[in-house]
Design an enzyme around this catalytic site. Sequence first.
Site, short mmCIF file in Angstrom:
data_model
loop_
_atom_site.label_atom_id
_atom_site.label_comp_id
_atom_site.label_asym_id
_atom_site.label_seq_id
_atom_site.Cartn_x
_atom_site.Cartn_y
_atom_site.Cartn_z
N ASP A 1 -13.31 32.72 4.09
CA ASP A 1 -12.58 33.22 3.10
C ASP A 1 -11.65 32.11 2.38
O ASP A 1 -11.18 31.13 3.16
CB ASP A 1 -11.68 34.57 3.31
CG ASP A 1 -10.54 34.95 2.36
OD1 ASP A 1 -10.93 35.43 1.09
OD2 ASP A 1 -9.26 35.26 2.72
N LEU A 2 -10.94 32.42 1.17
CA LEU A 2 -10.41 31.23 0.53
C LEU A 2 -8.79 31.43 0.76
O LEU A 2 -7.89 30.86 1.50
CB LEU A 2 -10.46 31.22 -1.06
CG LEU A 2 -11.77 30.67 -1.29
CD1 LEU A 2 -12.01 30.62 -2.83
CD2 LEU A 2 -11.93 29.32 -0.66
N ASP A 3 -8.18 32.71 0.28
CA ASP A 3 -6.61 33.04 0.12
C ASP A 3 -6.18 33.36 1.41
O ASP A 3 -6.62 34.09 2.09
CB ASP A 3 -6.36 34.14 -0.59
CG ASP A 3 -6.79 33.87 -2.33
OD1 ASP A 3 -7.04 32.77 -2.40
OD2 ASP A 3 -6.68 34.76 -2.95
N SER B 1 -15.16 35.15 -0.96
CA SER B 1 -13.75 35.56 -1.43
C SER B 1 -13.69 36.80 -2.33
O SER B 1 -14.60 36.76 -3.25
CB SER B 1 -13.07 34.40 -2.27
OG SER B 1 -11.85 34.75 -2.68
N LYS C 1 -16.32 42.92 2.26
CA LYS C 1 -17.14 41.80 1.97
C LYS C 1 -18.54 41.71 2.09
O LYS C 1 -19.22 40.74 2.15
CB LYS C 1 -16.50 40.47 2.58
CG LYS C 1 -15.02 40.16 2.22
CD LYS C 1 -14.71 38.88 2.30
CE LYS C 1 -13.32 38.49 1.61
NZ LYS C 1 -12.63 37.24 2.17
N ASP D 1 -8.29 36.26 6.76
CA ASP D 1 -6.94 36.57 6.85
C ASP D 1 -6.76 38.17 6.73
O ASP D 1 -5.67 38.47 7.25
CB ASP D 1 -5.92 35.79 6.16
CG ASP D 1 -6.09 36.29 4.63
OD1 ASP D 1 -4.91 36.69 4.14
OD2 ASP D 1 -7.10 36.33 4.03
#
Length: 176
Positions: free
Chosen positions: A28-30, A71, A104, A127
């Site tokens: 994931d990114l954030d 993401s 996702k 997260d």
Amino acid sequence: MEEVQKVKDEALQMLGLFQVLPRLVVFDLDYTLWPFYCECRSKRDTPSLFPHSRGILHALKDKGIDAAIASKSPTPDIAKTFLDKLSITSMFVSQEIFYTGTHKTDHFQKIHVKTGVPFNSMLFFDDDNNNIPQVSEMGVTSILVRKGVTLGAFREGLTKFYQNWNASKGKGKRHT
């Protein structure tokens, strides 16, 4: 850059401890690779990564293990701009960055189609605890991170992946 090399070396050492490794590591990114939400930032901003992210990505690349992004960002244009600014765009074989009201699983279906990697050969870091159960049900080893991807989370992910692999080896569920 010295810290990146140190993290990379330690991550490579960890990778060497396991007889079976994932073929694809998905991030994931954030609040997983970087410490912010893209939708709260502007393309003009200068992004940063969590301290261990870059070293871990370089270790995967050196080991020949592909990486991908899953993401649910509502601002994929900002996310892609930040990947470019951080000079890490080329490190990912698949970048599924789009908003969905669901978990996702759509991202992982697209990653699977694009890469051909079976779900049970993937390791995922996120997260958001809401994504972990659904992605895990697909057969992906999924790790919840609290303060981004760290060497500790990476070790946990590799260990859990190896355990999952061994647990299902005799059941005919795993494919290499």
